[in-house]
Design a protein around this motif. Structure first.
Motif, PDB file in Angstrom:
ATOM      1  N   ARG A  45     -18.801 -29.711  32.597  1.00  0.00           N
ATOM      2  CA  ARG A  45     -18.509 -30.869  31.585  1.00  0.00           C
ATOM      3  C   ARG A  45     -18.607 -30.195  30.341  1.00  0.00           C
ATOM      4  O   ARG A  45     -19.469 -29.410  29.846  1.00  0.00           O
ATOM      5  N   GLU A  46     -17.715 -30.760  29.455  1.00  0.00           N
ATOM      6  CA  GLU A  46     -17.608 -30.187  28.062  1.00  0.00           C
ATOM      7  C   GLU A  46     -17.683 -31.518  27.084  1.00  0.00           C
ATOM      8  O   GLU A  46     -17.003 -32.333  27.342  1.00  0.00           O
ATOM      9  N   PHE A  47     -18.054 -30.866  25.800  1.00  0.00           N
ATOM     10  CA  PHE A  47     -18.222 -32.025  24.812  1.00  0.00           C
ATOM     11  C   PHE A  47     -16.632 -32.211  24.258  1.00  0.00           C
ATOM     12  O   PHE A  47     -15.914 -31.303  24.059  1.00  0.00           O
ATOM     13  N   VAL A  48     -16.528 -33.484  23.868  1.00  0.00           N
ATOM     14  CA  VAL A  48     -15.026 -33.729  23.526  1.00  0.00           C
ATOM     15  C   VAL A  48     -15.278 -34.189  22.019  1.00  0.00           C
ATOM     16  O   VAL A  48     -14.626 -33.626  20.889  1.00  0.00           O
ATOM     17  N   ALA A  49     -16.002 -35.299  21.593  1.00  0.00           N
ATOM     18  CA  ALA A  49     -16.102 -35.858  20.310  1.00  0.00           C
ATOM     19  C   ALA A  49     -17.630 -36.811  20.439  1.00  0.00           C
ATOM     20  O   ALA A  49     -18.019 -37.032  21.204  1.00  0.00           O
ATOM     21  N   ALA A  50     -17.982 -36.932  19.034  1.00  0.00           N
ATOM     22  CA  ALA A  50     -19.138 -37.602  18.834  1.00  0.00           C
ATOM     23  C   ALA A  50     -19.172 -38.506  17.471  1.00  0.00           C
ATOM     24  O   ALA A  50     -18.342 -38.090  16.648  1.00  0.00           O
ATOM     25  N   ILE A  51     -19.928 -39.677  17.424  1.00  0.00           N
ATOM     26  CA  ILE A  51     -19.827 -40.414  16.267  1.00  0.00           C
ATOM     27  C   ILE A  51     -21.080 -40.958  15.886  1.00  0.00           C
ATOM     28  O   ILE A  51     -21.814 -41.276  16.916  1.00  0.00           O
ATOM     29  N   ASN A  52     -21.626 -40.883  14.704  1.00  0.00           N
ATOM     30  CA  ASN A  52     -22.758 -41.661  14.302  1.00  0.00           C
ATOM     31  C   ASN A  52     -22.852 -43.134  14.132  1.00  0.00           C
ATOM     32  O   ASN A  52     -21.698 -43.597  14.409  1.00  0.00           O
ATOM     33  N   TRP A  53     -24.034 -43.497  14.332  1.00  0.00           N
ATOM     34  CA  TRP A  53     -24.067 -45.026  14.607  1.00  0.00           C
ATOM     35  C   TRP A  53     -23.111 -45.838  13.425  1.00  0.00           C
ATOM     36  O   TRP A  53     -22.720 -46.690  13.530  1.00  0.00           O
ATOM     37  N   SER A  54     -23.047 -45.215  12.138  1.00  0.00           N
ATOM     38  CA  SER A  54     -22.264 -45.966  11.111  1.00  0.00           C
ATOM     39  C   SER A  54     -21.025 -45.597  11.006  1.00  0.00           C
ATOM     40  O   SER A  54     -20.342 -46.307  10.308  1.00  0.00           O
ATOM     41  N   GLY A  55     -20.435 -44.774  11.910  1.00  0.00           N
ATOM     42  CA  GLY A  55     -18.929 -44.445  12.189  1.00  0.00           C
ATOM     43  C   GLY A  55     -18.718 -43.158  11.175  1.00  0.00           C
ATOM     44  O   GLY A  55     -17.680 -42.661  11.444  1.00  0.00           O
ATOM     45  N   ARG A  56     -19.870 -42.758  10.784  1.00  0.00           N
ATOM     46  CA  ARG A  56     -19.481 -41.242   9.883  1.00  0.00           C
ATOM     47  C   ARG A  56     -20.847 -40.419   9.927  1.00  0.00           C
ATOM     48  O   ARG A  56     -21.923 -41.340   9.764  1.00  0.00           O
ATOM     49  N   PRO A  57     -21.106 -39.395   9.934  1.00  0.00           N
ATOM     50  CA  PRO A  57     -19.725 -38.659  10.464  1.00  0.00           C
ATOM     51  C   PRO A  57     -19.186 -38.559  11.936  1.00  0.00           C
ATOM     52  O   PRO A  57     -19.944 -39.323  12.704  1.00  0.00           O
ATOM     53  N   THR A  58     -18.142 -37.957  11.968  1.00  0.00           N
ATOM     54  CA  THR A  58     -17.606 -37.640  13.387  1.00  0.00           C
ATOM     55  C   THR A  58     -17.461 -36.169  13.653  1.00  0.00           C
ATOM     56  O   THR A  58     -17.455 -35.522  12.653  1.00  0.00           O
ATOM     57  N   TYR A  59     -17.411 -35.906  14.821  1.00  0.00           N
ATOM     58  CA  TYR A  59     -17.462 -34.318  15.089  1.00  0.00           C
ATOM     59  C   TYR A  59     -16.813 -34.110  16.434  1.00  0.00           C
ATOM     60  O   TYR A  59     -16.697 -34.705  17.341  1.00  0.00           O
ATOM     61  N   TYR A  60     -15.915 -32.982  16.509  1.00  0.00           N
ATOM     62  CA  TYR A  60     -14.742 -32.900  17.439  1.00  0.00           C
ATOM     63  C   TYR A  60     -14.983 -31.402  17.950  1.00  0.00           C
ATOM     64  O   TYR A  60     -15.160 -30.539  17.129  1.00  0.00           O
ATOM     65  N   ALA A  61     -14.752 -31.335  19.300  1.00  0.00           N
ATOM     66  CA  ALA A  61     -14.247 -29.974  19.842  1.00  0.00           C
ATOM     67  C   ALA A  61     -13.216 -29.450  19.072  1.00  0.00           C
ATOM     68  O   ALA A  61     -12.264 -30.230  18.871  1.00  0.00           O
ATOM     69  N   ASP A  62     -13.219 -28.207  19.055  1.00  0.00           N
ATOM     70  CA  ASP A  62     -12.141 -27.585  18.468  1.00  0.00           C
ATOM     71  C   ASP A  62     -10.832 -27.903  19.234  1.00  0.00           C
ATOM     72  O   ASP A  62      -9.495 -27.928  18.611  1.00  0.00           O
ATOM     73  N   SER A  63     -11.077 -27.937  20.435  1.00  0.00           N
ATOM     74  CA  SER A  63      -9.683 -27.970  21.183  1.00  0.00           C
ATOM     75  C   SER A  63      -8.926 -29.358  21.101  1.00  0.00           C
ATOM     76  O   SER A  63      -7.978 -29.608  21.626  1.00  0.00           O
ATOM     77  N   VAL A  64      -9.529 -30.322  20.642  1.00  0.00           N
ATOM     78  CA  VAL A  64      -9.242 -31.660  20.371  1.00  0.00           C
ATOM     79  C   VAL A  64      -9.158 -32.186  18.968  1.00  0.00           C
ATOM     80  O   VAL A  64      -8.499 -33.046  18.734  1.00  0.00           O
ATOM     81  N   LYS A  65      -9.431 -31.384  17.867  1.00  0.00           N
ATOM     82  CA  LYS A  65      -9.519 -31.648  16.715  1.00  0.00           C
ATOM     83  C   LYS A  65      -8.001 -31.523  16.050  1.00  0.00           C
ATOM     84  O   LYS A  65      -7.188 -30.980  16.317  1.00  0.00           O
ATOM     85  N   GLY A  66      -7.889 -32.972  15.401  1.00  0.00           N
ATOM     86  CA  GLY A  66      -6.333 -33.128  15.144  1.00  0.00           C
ATOM     87  C   GLY A  66      -5.391 -34.045  16.002  1.00  0.00           C
ATOM     88  O   GLY A  66      -4.603 -34.417  15.569  1.00  0.00           O
ATOM     89  N   ARG A  67      -6.182 -34.154  17.245  1.00  0.00           N
ATOM     90  CA  ARG A  67      -5.252 -34.898  18.129  1.00  0.00           C
ATOM     91  C   ARG A  67      -6.177 -35.907  18.766  1.00  0.00           C
ATOM     92  O   ARG A  67      -5.295 -37.190  19.045  1.00  0.00           O
ATOM     93  N   PHE A  68      -7.378 -36.020  18.789  1.00  0.00           N
ATOM     94  CA  PHE A  68      -8.284 -37.239  19.146  1.00  0.00           C
ATOM     95  C   PHE A  68      -8.944 -37.494  17.960  1.00  0.00           C
ATOM     96  O   PHE A  68      -9.515 -36.989  17.088  1.00  0.00           O
ATOM     97  N   THR A  69      -9.227 -38.911  17.992  1.00  0.00           N
ATOM     98  CA  THR A  69     -10.151 -39.651  16.923  1.00  0.00           C
ATOM     99  C   THR A  69     -10.973 -40.676  17.781  1.00  0.00           C
ATOM    100  O   THR A  69     -10.616 -41.454  18.580  1.00  0.00           O
ATOM    101  N   ILE A  70     -12.085 -40.451  17.290  1.00  0.00           N
ATOM    102  CA  ILE A  70     -13.204 -41.347  17.948  1.00  0.00           C
ATOM    103  C   ILE A  70     -13.774 -42.474  16.938  1.00  0.00           C
ATOM    104  O   ILE A  70     -13.822 -42.086  15.717  1.00  0.00           O
ATOM    105  N   SER A  71     -13.873 -43.627  17.369  1.00  0.00           N
ATOM    106  CA  SER A  71     -14.417 -44.682  16.362  1.00  0.00           C
ATOM    107  C   SER A  71     -15.211 -45.684  17.251  1.00  0.00           C
ATOM    108  O   SER A  71     -15.329 -45.555  18.540  1.00  0.00           O
ATOM    109  N   ARG A  72     -15.732 -46.587  16.653  1.00  0.00           N
ATOM    110  CA  ARG A  72     -16.630 -47.559  17.285  1.00  0.00           C
ATOM    111  C   ARG A  72     -16.704 -48.856  16.668  1.00  0.00           C
ATOM    112  O   ARG A  72     -16.161 -49.181  15.367  1.00  0.00           O
ATOM    113  N   ASP A  73     -17.040 -49.779  17.271  1.00  0.00           N
ATOM    114  CA  ASP A  73     -17.204 -51.283  16.889  1.00  0.00           C
ATOM    115  C   ASP A  73     -18.471 -51.664  17.497  1.00  0.00           C
ATOM    116  O   ASP A  73     -18.706 -52.033  18.439  1.00  0.00           O
ATOM    117  N   ASN A  74     -19.470 -51.729  16.333  1.00  0.00           N
ATOM    118  CA  ASN A  74     -20.806 -51.754  16.804  1.00  0.00           C
ATOM    119  C   ASN A  74     -20.985 -53.448  17.323  1.00  0.00           C
ATOM    120  O   ASN A  74     -21.685 -53.804  18.042  1.00  0.00           O
TER     121      ASN A  74
END
Length: 129
Positions: A45-74
């Motif tokens: 299992r590998e990490f893809v992306a993560a997001i803080n509770w407020s929506g910022r910051p976000t963090y991506y694996a290099d393999s998906v950076k620029g192609r994937f976007t993580i977001s949330r609706d609390n």
């Protein structure tokens, strides 16, 4: 206890897009950081992306950076993973997970699965070439 349910997986051609949704229920906490992981057949299992509770910051694996976007609706207890320019190597079961203990900092979010407390059952994404 928190329950997570992923949806939105499916079969898509290379270059296409999908949006995954993670819906939380039970004892949720809007201050949790959330992450997406994936596991391809025969691989760890590998990490893809993560997001803080407020929506910022976000963090991506290099393999998906620029192609994937993580977001949330609390308000609706949902986390999304918008995936674009998909490649056959993105084929995997995708899991969302809750990081209740740590959260993200200005330096990023945790990318190790052991830092995440609750997990969904996963949704399968298959990218054909």
């Amino acid at each position: 206890q928190e329950q997570l349910v992923e949806s939105g997986g499916g079969l898509v051609q290379a270059g296409g897009s999908l949006r995954l949704t993670c819906t939380a229920s039970g004892r949720t906490d809007s201050s949790d950081a959330m992450g997406w992981f994936r596991q391809a057949p025969g691989k760890e299992r590998e990490f893809v992306a993560a997001i803080n509770w407020s929506g910022r910051p976000t963090y991506y694996a290099d393999s998906v950076k620029g192609r994937f976007t993580i977001s949330r609706d609390n308000a609706n207890k949902m986390v999304y993973l918008q995936m674009s320019s998909l490649k056959p190597e993105d084929t995997a079961v995708y899991y969302c997970a809750t990081d209740r203990r740590n959260g993200c900092s200005d330096y990023g979010c945790y990318s190790s699965s052991i830092e995440y407390d609750y997990w969904g059952q996963g949704t399968r994404v298959t990218v054909s070439s």
